[in-house]
Design an enzyme around this catalytic site. Structure first.
Site, PDB file in Angstrom:
ATOM      1  N   ASN A 169       0.794  -1.231   0.000  1.00 17.21           N
ATOM      2  CA  ASN A 169       0.000   0.000   0.000  1.00 17.21           C
ATOM      3  C   ASN A 169       0.831   1.289   0.000  1.00 17.21           C
ATOM      4  O   ASN A 169       0.354   2.323  -0.442  1.00 17.21           O
ATOM      5  CB  ASN A 169      -1.048  -0.005   1.125  1.00 17.21           C
ATOM      6  CG  ASN A 169      -0.446  -0.125   2.493  1.00 17.21           C
ATOM      7  OD1 ASN A 169       0.724  -0.491   2.639  1.00 17.21           O
ATOM      8  ND2 ASN A 169      -1.219   0.162   3.509  1.00 17.21           N
ATOM      9  N   TYR A 170       2.067   1.216   0.499  1.00 20.25           N
ATOM     10  CA  TYR A 170       3.006   2.350   0.393  1.00 20.25           C
ATOM     11  C   TYR A 170       4.364   1.783  -0.002  1.00 20.25           C
ATOM     12  O   TYR A 170       5.311   1.811   0.787  1.00 20.25           O
ATOM     13  CB  TYR A 170       3.117   3.102   1.728  1.00 20.25           C
ATOM     14  CG  TYR A 170       1.887   3.892   2.095  1.00 20.25           C
ATOM     15  CD1 TYR A 170       1.753   5.226   1.714  1.00 20.25           C
ATOM     16  CD2 TYR A 170       0.847   3.308   2.821  1.00 20.25           C
ATOM     17  CE1 TYR A 170       0.620   5.957   2.041  1.00 20.25           C
ATOM     18  CE2 TYR A 170      -0.296   4.025   3.148  1.00 20.25           C
ATOM     19  CZ  TYR A 170      -0.406   5.344   2.754  1.00 20.25           C
ATOM     20  OH  TYR A 170      -1.532   6.057   3.073  1.00 20.25           O
ATOM     21  N   THR A 195       5.255  -7.474  -4.479  1.00 26.25           N
ATOM     22  CA  THR A 195       5.085  -7.712  -5.914  1.00 26.25           C
ATOM     23  C   THR A 195       4.276  -6.575  -6.535  1.00 26.25           C
ATOM     24  O   THR A 195       4.718  -5.958  -7.507  1.00 26.25           O
ATOM     25  CB  THR A 195       4.424  -9.086  -6.138  1.00 26.25           C
ATOM     26  OG1 THR A 195       5.345 -10.062  -5.640  1.00 26.25           O
ATOM     27  CG2 THR A 195       4.155  -9.337  -7.604  1.00 26.25           C
ATOM     28  N   THR A 248       1.829 -12.240   7.712  1.00 27.29           N
ATOM     29  CA  THR A 248       3.129 -12.797   7.299  1.00 27.29           C
ATOM     30  C   THR A 248       4.192 -12.439   8.325  1.00 27.29           C
ATOM     31  O   THR A 248       5.082 -13.244   8.617  1.00 27.29           O
ATOM     32  CB  THR A 248       3.561 -12.170   5.944  1.00 27.29           C
ATOM     33  OG1 THR A 248       2.415 -12.009   5.125  1.00 27.29           O
ATOM     34  CG2 THR A 248       4.612 -12.977   5.254  1.00 27.29           C
ATOM     35  N   GLY A 249       4.076 -11.230   8.874  1.00 27.99           N
ATOM     36  CA  GLY A 249       5.069 -10.750   9.835  1.00 27.99           C
ATOM     37  C   GLY A 249       5.131 -11.621  11.078  1.00 27.99           C
ATOM     38  O   GLY A 249       6.198 -11.790  11.680  1.00 27.99           O
ATOM     39  N   GLU A 264       5.817  -4.001  11.674  1.00 33.91           N
ATOM     40  CA  GLU A 264       4.635  -3.138  11.699  1.00 33.91           C
ATOM     41  C   GLU A 264       3.547  -3.885  10.955  1.00 33.91           C
ATOM     42  O   GLU A 264       3.593  -4.014   9.739  1.00 33.91           O
ATOM     43  CB  GLU A 264       4.946  -1.791  11.036  1.00 33.91           C
ATOM     44  CG  GLU A 264       5.964  -0.955  11.797  1.00 33.91           C
ATOM     45  CD  GLU A 264       5.494  -0.511  13.163  1.00 33.91           C
ATOM     46  OE1 GLU A 264       4.281  -0.570  13.432  1.00 33.91           O
ATOM     47  OE2 GLU A 264       6.341  -0.117  13.978  1.00 33.91           O
ATOM     48  N   CYS A 298      -3.045   0.834   6.914  1.00 33.35           N
ATOM     49  CA  CYS A 298      -2.960   0.142   8.206  1.00 33.35           C
ATOM     50  C   CYS A 298      -3.725   0.920   9.254  1.00 33.35           C
ATOM     51  O   CYS A 298      -4.357   0.341  10.127  1.00 33.35           O
ATOM     52  CB  CYS A 298      -1.506  -0.050   8.620  1.00 33.35           C
ATOM     53  SG  CYS A 298      -0.560   1.480   8.663  1.00 33.35           S
TER      54      CYS A 298
HETATM   55  P1  NAP Z   1       1.608  -8.980   3.196  1.00 33.65           P
HETATM   56  O1  NAP Z   1       0.820  -9.862   2.328  1.00 33.65           O
HETATM   57  O2  NAP Z   1       1.940  -9.420   4.570  1.00 33.65           O
HETATM   58  O3  NAP Z   1       2.954  -8.643   2.396  1.00 33.65           O
HETATM   59  C1  NAP Z   1       3.913  -7.752   2.920  1.00 33.65           C
HETATM   60  C2  NAP Z   1       5.254  -8.035   2.279  1.00 33.65           C
HETATM   61  O4  NAP Z   1       5.703  -9.334   2.674  1.00 33.65           O
HETATM   62  C3  NAP Z   1       5.231  -8.049   0.752  1.00 33.65           C
HETATM   63  O5  NAP Z   1       6.422  -7.456   0.296  1.00 33.65           O
HETATM   64  C4  NAP Z   1       5.217  -9.544   0.426  1.00 33.65           C
HETATM   65  O6  NAP Z   1       5.741  -9.848  -0.847  1.00 33.65           O
HETATM   66  C5  NAP Z   1       6.128 -10.061   1.527  1.00 33.65           C
HETATM   67  N1  NAP Z   1       6.004 -11.493   1.806  1.00 33.65           N
HETATM   68  C6  NAP Z   1       5.006 -12.355   1.511  1.00 33.65           C
HETATM   69  N2  NAP Z   1       5.302 -13.598   1.977  1.00 33.65           N
HETATM   70  C7  NAP Z   1       6.513 -13.514   2.572  1.00 33.65           C
HETATM   71  C8  NAP Z   1       7.354 -14.437   3.261  1.00 33.65           C
HETATM   72  N3  NAP Z   1       7.024 -15.703   3.438  1.00 33.65           N
HETATM   73  N4  NAP Z   1       8.525 -13.983   3.755  1.00 33.65           N
HETATM   74  C9  NAP Z   1       8.895 -12.702   3.607  1.00 33.65           C
HETATM   75  N5  NAP Z   1       8.139 -11.779   2.983  1.00 33.65           N
HETATM   76  C10 NAP Z   1       6.961 -12.170   2.471  1.00 33.65           C
HETATM   77  O7  NAP Z   1       0.881  -7.547   3.357  1.00 33.65           O
HETATM   78  P2  NAP Z   1       0.253  -6.632   2.224  1.00 33.65           P
HETATM   79  O8  NAP Z   1      -0.991  -7.262   1.706  1.00 33.65           O
HETATM   80  O9  NAP Z   1       1.308  -6.222   1.259  1.00 33.65           O
HETATM   81  O10 NAP Z   1      -0.110  -5.329   3.069  1.00 33.65           O
HETATM   82  C11 NAP Z   1      -1.306  -5.208   3.784  1.00 33.65           C
HETATM   83  C12 NAP Z   1      -1.076  -5.440   5.262  1.00 33.65           C
HETATM   84  O11 NAP Z   1      -0.030  -4.590   5.708  1.00 33.65           O
HETATM   85  C13 NAP Z   1      -2.283  -5.078   6.095  1.00 33.65           C
HETATM   86  O12 NAP Z   1      -2.483  -6.052   7.083  1.00 33.65           O
HETATM   87  C14 NAP Z   1      -1.886  -3.740   6.731  1.00 33.65           C
HETATM   88  O13 NAP Z   1      -2.557  -3.457   7.922  1.00 33.65           O
HETATM   89  C15 NAP Z   1      -0.429  -3.938   6.912  1.00 33.65           C
HETATM   90  N6  NAP Z   1       0.258  -2.654   7.022  1.00 33.65           N
HETATM   91  C16 NAP Z   1       0.764  -2.304   8.237  1.00 33.65           C
HETATM   92  C17 NAP Z   1       1.381  -1.069   8.391  1.00 33.65           C
HETATM   93  C18 NAP Z   1       1.936  -0.658   9.722  1.00 33.65           C
HETATM   94  O14 NAP Z   1       2.777   0.225   9.740  1.00 33.65           O
HETATM   95  N7  NAP Z   1       1.511  -1.243  10.820  1.00 33.65           N
HETATM   96  C19 NAP Z   1       1.498  -0.205   7.298  1.00 33.65           C
HETATM   97  C20 NAP Z   1       0.966  -0.609   6.063  1.00 33.65           C
HETATM   98  C21 NAP Z   1       0.357  -1.845   5.933  1.00 33.65           C
HETATM   99  P3  NAP Z   1       4.748 -10.233  -2.068  1.00 33.65           P
HETATM  100  O15 NAP Z   1       3.999  -8.993  -2.395  1.00 33.65           O
HETATM  101  O16 NAP Z   1       5.677 -10.663  -3.133  1.00 33.65           O
HETATM  102  O17 NAP Z   1       3.865 -11.333  -1.561  1.00 33.65           O
END
Ligand code: NAP
Length: 496
Positions: A169-170, A195, A248-249, A264, A298
């Site tokens: 998202n950012y 991605t 994932t985190g 985060e 988020c």
């Molecule tokens: P995501 O699916 O968890 O992906 C985040 C990152 O992790 C992407 O770069 C993804 O790569 C990578 N990833 C996926 N599987 C992985 C693995 N096994 N090991 C290491 N990295 C891996 O999250 P998203 O859909 O991009 O973002 C939405 C989420 O982010 C929401 O839950 C939102 O609340 C949270 N968020 C939190 C904050 C905060 O500061 N708290 C800020 C913004 C967003 P790929 O794209 O290649 O899968």
């Protein structure tokens, strides 16, 4: 145009290259990963599917470059960061274009993201020069029973290789918020962009390349997180992981070794509205907070907890504003644009169907075309509905009517998330008491939750994260304290 002019060397044919040892390369895998435009649902860009061997090379090269970088004077590191910030801002248009095509970010917001990121780099350079130049001096006699025979000097040293993984998202701003503090603190960076958003991130990396950072100090590998993520996060060459994303985190934190983590993660930010609140102010913030970038933030308002007595008035005011939201493509700067993937849209739809079956009140008709979901307020939501607890990451906002403030706080604290929350009231004493009671990293009084200004501390409790972000906190997390103790002769020693 993205990928042309200044950026022509980062693309080969129709596939973007990855960045290793100061060079743009094709992967030996011969495979690419498509990036689907959320609006057209067609492949718009392609990036390399990097191999494990290429990941090894990027990390090795980052490790070597870091040794010299750690000895580079702070002012010199800052100078390069300022240069990168300027190049980034000069190229806001092509980078913003990628954000529009990859993640359907409204065009104006896409430009704002790039400019904000440039400002973050500059602020970080300034802050690093100040705080990293300071150390502590301790004398042993301040500890009971000791004399003045020991003097301790402390300083901050870098960790080594920082692995940065931002979310879709950012993809620029949340990459920069990791890269800039890591570099000013003397670390090197390996970036794995999301991605969706990878091409914007590759353009951003090229701005650092053009600024003249040493070869290898910044590396960027592309590929699906599900394929190369584990290899990266469990790599012995990585000394710190700064991750922003969803669940994932949580699994990364279980698998990563004994290294500092900055996590985060998701949120279910609650907005508590009391009877004495300015309802116009609350409604404006609920709509902005809940529906900006189609709720894919988020810190979006993800549940409204409103006192029963004012609930109908508030819902009416919110609905009037929802009716004015524009819906359509990001190129037209619409308020509501398509959500990032078809599976995200399906997930949101699942939450809406569940709420329908359990008899929530639909304030608008549910409407979806492809990835585009029209904004929807759901009133009279109850705790047995999934939408009361889950993060939709889409333009659907639940309202729960509460009888007491305690009921609102209880709902907020029963969540497994603890990112932010907000409270609307004209009584500052109540606001502070509610803020104290809410188990979240931040509480906003009379405004919607928000990440930023970027130098404010930003952190989540419970499943919302580990550690704290914000420029100063990130610099601290990405350094370690080093102490040197000077031992003087025992007190019986006589001078001269
Ligand atoms: P995501 O699916 O968890 O992906 C985040 C990152 O992790 C992407 O770069 C993804 O790569 C990578 N990833 C996926 N599987 C992985 C693995 N096994 N090991 C290491 N990295 C891996 O999250 P998203 O859909 O991009 O973002 C939405 C989420 O982010 C929401 O839950 C939102 O609340 C949270 N968020 C939190 C904050 C905060 O500061 N708290 C800020 C913004 C967003 P790929 O794209 O290649 O899968």
């Amino acid at each position: 145009m993205a990928g042309s002019g200044t950026f022509s060397e980062i693309i080969d044919g129709d596939v973007y290259k990855y960045y290793v040892d100061g060079q743009w390369n094709k992967s030996s895998s011969g495979k690419s990963v498509p990036i689907i435009n959320p609006t057209t649902r067609k492949t718009h860009y392609k990036v390399q599917a990097c191999t494990q061997e290429e990941v090894n090379n990027v990390i090795d090269s980052a490790k070597k470059a870091q040794k010299l970088w750690a000895k580079t004077p702070l002012w010199k590191r800052a100078e390069l960061l300022h240069k990168a910030a300027a190049i980034l801002k000069e190229n806001k248009a092509p980078i913003a274009e990628c954000l529009v095509k990859e993640i359907a970010k409204p065009a104006k917001d896409a430009v704002t993201e790039v400019v904000r990121s440039g400002d973050l780099v500059s602020y970080c350079a300034e802050e690093g020069v100040r705080i990293l130049g300071e150390g502590k001096f301790l004398v042993s006699d301040s500890f009971p029973g000791n004399d003045r025979t020991k003097y301790c000097l402390t300083s901050k040293i870098p960790l080594g290789v920082v692995l940065a993984i931002p979310p879709f998202n950012y993809p620029v701003n949340l990459a920069i918020s990791k890269i800039a503090p890591a570099l000013i603190a003397g670390n090197s960076i390996v970036l794995k962009p999301p991605t969706q958003g990878a091409v914007a991130a590759l353009h951003m990396v090229h701005c650092f390349h053009l600024a003249g950072f040493p070869k290898g100090l910044i590396g960027c590998v592309t590929g699906k997180g599900s394929e190369i993520g584990d290899f990266l996060t469990m790599h012995p060459g990585v000394n710190c992981i700064s991750f922003t994303g969803g669940d994932t985190g949580i699994s990364i934190s279980r698998k990563a070794g004994m290294i500092p983590l900055q996590m985060e993660l998701g949120g279910k930010d609650a907005c508590i509205v009391l009877e004495d609140a300015d309802l116009d102010l609350a409604a404006a913030n609920i709509v902005k907070g809940g529906f900006s970038y189609s709720g894919q933030r988020c810190t979006a308002v993800k549940v409204v907890l409103v006192m029963e007595k004012v609930a109908s008035s508030l819902v009416k005011k919110v609905n009037e504003k929802v009716a004015k939201l524009t819906v359509g493509p990001p190129e037209d700067n619409c308020d509501i644009t398509p959500v990032v993937t078809e599976s995200s849209a399906n997930f949101v739809e699942g939450l809406v169907k569940d709420a329908k079956e359990k008899k929530a009140t639909f304030c608008q008709e549910y409407k979806r075309e492809g990835n585009l979901i029209w904004p929807l307020l759901l009133d009279n939501v109850r705790p047995d509905m999934r939408i009361a607890w889950e993060e939709p990451f889409g333009p659907v906002l639940p309202v729960i009517r509460i009888k007491t403030v305690e009921e609102g706080i209880h709902h907020c604290n029963a969540s497994n998330f603890g990112l932010q929350g907000c409270v609307f009231t004209s009584d500052i004493n109540k606001a502070i008491m509610i803020s104290d009671a809410m188990e979240t990293g931040t509480v906003q009084i009379n405004s919607a939750p928000a990440r930023g200004p970027d130098h404010f501390p930003f952190q989540g409790l419970k499943d919302s994260g580990i550690g704290s972000q914000g420029i100063t906190n990130s610099i601290h997390i990405m350094t370690k304290v080093k102490t040197t103790v000077i031992n003087l002769p025992a007190p019986s020693y006589t001078m001269g």
